[in-house]
Design a protein around this motif. Structure first.
Motif, PDB file in Angstrom:
ATOM      1  N   SER A  51       0.822  -1.213   0.000  1.00 36.37           N
ATOM      2  CA  SER A  51       0.000   0.000   0.000  1.00 36.37           C
ATOM      3  C   SER A  51       0.856   1.262   0.000  1.00 36.37           C
ATOM      4  O   SER A  51       0.593   2.207  -0.754  1.00 36.37           O
ATOM      5  CB  SER A  51      -0.859   0.005   1.267  1.00 36.37           C
ATOM      6  N   LEU A  52       1.883   1.293   0.851  1.00 39.36           N
ATOM      7  CA  LEU A  52       2.753   2.458   0.940  1.00 39.36           C
ATOM      8  C   LEU A  52       3.514   2.670  -0.363  1.00 39.36           C
ATOM      9  O   LEU A  52       3.659   3.805  -0.828  1.00 39.36           O
ATOM     10  CB  LEU A  52       3.736   2.286   2.104  1.00 39.36           C
ATOM     11  N   ILE A  53       3.975   1.593  -0.960  1.00 42.18           N
ATOM     12  CA  ILE A  53       4.691   1.690  -2.231  1.00 42.18           C
ATOM     13  C   ILE A  53       3.787   2.271  -3.319  1.00 42.18           C
ATOM     14  O   ILE A  53       4.182   3.158  -4.079  1.00 42.18           O
ATOM     15  CB  ILE A  53       5.230   0.312  -2.646  1.00 42.18           C
ATOM     16  N   VAL A  54       2.551   1.788  -3.377  1.00 38.80           N
ATOM     17  CA  VAL A  54       1.615   2.253  -4.406  1.00 38.80           C
ATOM     18  C   VAL A  54       1.253   3.718  -4.185  1.00 38.80           C
ATOM     19  O   VAL A  54       1.219   4.518  -5.139  1.00 38.80           O
ATOM     20  CB  VAL A  54       0.351   1.367  -4.433  1.00 38.80           C
ATOM     21  N   GLU A  55       0.973   4.101  -2.948  1.00 35.66           N
ATOM     22  CA  GLU A  55       0.639   5.497  -2.670  1.00 35.66           C
ATOM     23  C   GLU A  55       1.803   6.416  -3.041  1.00 35.66           C
ATOM     24  O   GLU A  55       1.606   7.498  -3.591  1.00 35.66           O
ATOM     25  CB  GLU A  55       0.289   5.668  -1.186  1.00 35.66           C
ATOM     26  N   THR A  56       3.019   5.979  -2.739  1.00 35.77           N
ATOM     27  CA  THR A  56       4.198   6.769  -3.097  1.00 35.77           C
ATOM     28  C   THR A  56       4.335   6.882  -4.607  1.00 35.77           C
ATOM     29  O   THR A  56       4.635   7.952  -5.152  1.00 35.77           O
ATOM     30  CB  THR A  56       5.457   6.134  -2.495  1.00 35.77           C
ATOM     31  N   ALA A  57       4.099   5.776  -5.308  1.00 37.46           N
ATOM     32  CA  ALA A  57       4.184   5.786  -6.766  1.00 37.46           C
ATOM     33  C   ALA A  57       3.158   6.725  -7.378  1.00 37.46           C
ATOM     34  O   ALA A  57       3.448   7.431  -8.358  1.00 37.46           O
ATOM     35  CB  ALA A  57       3.999   4.366  -7.300  1.00 37.46           C
ATOM     36  N   VAL A  58       1.956   6.771  -6.821  1.00 36.30           N
ATOM     37  CA  VAL A  58       0.924   7.672  -7.346  1.00 36.30           C
ATOM     38  C   VAL A  58       1.331   9.127  -7.118  1.00 36.30           C
ATOM     39  O   VAL A  58       1.100   9.987  -7.983  1.00 36.30           O
ATOM     40  CB  VAL A  58      -0.446   7.362  -6.696  1.00 36.30           C
ATOM     41  N   ARG A  59       1.962   9.417  -5.993  1.00 35.30           N
ATOM     42  CA  ARG A  59       2.430  10.785  -5.754  1.00 35.30           C
ATOM     43  C   ARG A  59       3.498  11.178  -6.777  1.00 35.30           C
ATOM     44  O   ARG A  59       3.507  12.303  -7.279  1.00 35.30           O
ATOM     45  CB  ARG A  59       2.992  10.922  -4.334  1.00 35.30           C
ATOM     46  N   VAL A  60       4.401  10.251  -7.075  1.00 37.13           N
ATOM     47  CA  VAL A  60       5.420  10.529  -8.084  1.00 37.13           C
ATOM     48  C   VAL A  60       4.763  10.711  -9.457  1.00 37.13           C
ATOM     49  O   VAL A  60       5.123  11.606 -10.230  1.00 37.13           O
ATOM     50  CB  VAL A  60       6.473   9.406  -8.130  1.00 37.13           C
ATOM     51  N   LEU A  61       3.799   9.865  -9.768  1.00 30.91           N
ATOM     52  CA  LEU A  61       3.047   9.987 -11.020  1.00 30.91           C
ATOM     53  C   LEU A  61       2.430  11.376 -11.148  1.00 30.91           C
ATOM     54  O   LEU A  61       2.552  12.032 -12.191  1.00 30.91           O
ATOM     55  CB  LEU A  61       1.947   8.925 -11.069  1.00 30.91           C
ATOM     56  N   ASP A  62       1.758  11.828 -10.098  1.00 33.04           N
ATOM     57  CA  ASP A  62       1.088  13.130 -10.149  1.00 33.04           C
ATOM     58  C   ASP A  62       2.071  14.266 -10.348  1.00 33.04           C
ATOM     59  O   ASP A  62       1.760  15.269 -10.987  1.00 33.04           O
ATOM     60  CB  ASP A  62       0.292  13.352  -8.865  1.00 33.04           C
ATOM     61  N   ALA A  63       3.274  14.113  -9.801  1.00 34.83           N
ATOM     62  CA  ALA A  63       4.263  15.184  -9.883  1.00 34.83           C
ATOM     63  C   ALA A  63       5.079  15.136 -11.164  1.00 34.83           C
ATOM     64  O   ALA A  63       5.428  16.179 -11.727  1.00 34.83           O
ATOM     65  CB  ALA A  63       5.207  15.115  -8.675  1.00 34.83           C
ATOM     66  N   GLU A  64       5.395  13.932 -11.655  1.00 34.80           N
ATOM     67  CA  GLU A  64       6.368  13.796 -12.742  1.00 34.80           C
ATOM     68  C   GLU A  64       5.849  13.045 -13.963  1.00 34.80           C
ATOM     69  O   GLU A  64       6.541  12.977 -14.976  1.00 34.80           O
ATOM     70  CB  GLU A  64       7.621  13.081 -12.209  1.00 34.80           C
ATOM     71  N   GLY A  65       4.663  12.475 -13.888  1.00 33.96           N
ATOM     72  CA  GLY A  65       4.151  11.692 -15.002  1.00 33.96           C
ATOM     73  C   GLY A  65       4.642  10.256 -14.927  1.00 33.96           C
ATOM     74  O   GLY A  65       5.511   9.901 -14.124  1.00 33.96           O
TER      75      GLY A  65
END
Length: 268
Positions: A25-39
């Motif tokens: 869960s933590l990995i996925v949430e972190t990945a979504v934050r990176v997605l939102d910031a950097e694509g």
């Protein structure tokens, strides 16, 4: 208990360890934050590990590879899509249009995640709840099962491609492109095309460039649904007449709900 020692003035202060126990869960949430910031291009195992203060190898105990991470990210994003409480066959076209705008709202809020959706088959719980709802609605209307199944596949492509196009324009604006000036230049270019070679394009340049993104999206959906409607059997009951929907979503009332599963969309 011994008193805590003071920090040595000439030593670099020790930072508190910010890391949390790793979980999918933590990995996925972190990945979504990176997605939102950097694509999507910015989402790598190394980048996520960096955000979490660990090494890439530690992520593989929870996620098999980047492809699985992308799937989990998509499922997490799709978990934000709200659905009506129940199918309403009497206003099936309006209801599908509303769901399409709701899906567009969520996907465009997460950069180019729609690229993952374009290349995948929906198998996550949040994705399947949407499939279940729409299939049930189309079957209640009276569509043959094969038509309903293929129509749902095509509808997903309309949603994904429109969301991806929106993400492209968003990136252009982030890089400083003035879209208003760009379209003004495009209109001038079309107006200046040689009349003897492109008479129809030149004559309809204004018409071709009329309408904003929501109007065009609503038109695509309407054309698609009229085509689907042509597959209804002649003896199918006629739906009740409903008010035409506006170009935007109608998903803010009490008749709408979010996913029934966990909010993280990862099942963990």
């Amino acid at each position: 208990m011994s008193a805590q020692m003071p920090s040595i003035p000439w030593h670099k202060p020790r930072k508190a360890d910010p890391r949390q126990p790793l979980s999918r869960s933590l990995i996925v949430e972190t990945a979504v934050r990176v997605l939102d910031a950097e694509g999507l291009a910015g989402v790598t195992m190394r980048r996520i590990a960096q955000e979490l203060g660990t090494g890439p190898a530690s992520l593989y105990a929870h996620v098999a590879n980047k492809e699985e991470l992308f799937d989990l990210m998509l499922e997490r994003v799709v978990s934000e899509i709200r659905l009506p409480l129940r199918p309403e066959p009497e206003r099936w076209k309006e209801q599908i249009t509303e769901i399409c705008f709701e899906a567009q709202r969520v996907l465009t809020a997460h950069r180019d995640v729609s690229l993952v959706s374009l290349g995948s088959i929906p198998v996550g719980e949040s994705q399947l709840r949407i499939t279940e709802f729409l299939l049930d609605l189309l079957l209640q209307v009276g569509l043959p099962p094969q038509v309903a199944a293929w129509a749902l596949d095509a509808l997903g492509q309309i949603i994904d491609t429109d969301a991806y196009e929106a993400s492209v324009y968003t990136d252009r604006m982030a890089r400083g492109t003035d879209l208003g000036a760009y379209f003004d230049q495009l209109r001038g270019y079309l107006d200046d095309l040689p009349t003897d070679r492109f008479p129809t394009i030149q004559r309809l340049a204004g018409t071709m460039m009329t309408g904003d993104g929501d109007q065009r999206y609503a038109f695509k959906i309407e054309v698609f649904l009229r085509g689907v409607e042509s597959y209804l059997p002649a003896n199918a009951p006629a739906p009740a007449v409903a008010a035409e929907p506006g170009p935007g979503p109608a998903s803010d009332g009490p008749a709408w709900h979010g996913p029934s599963g966990g909010a993280d969309g990862t099942g963990s």
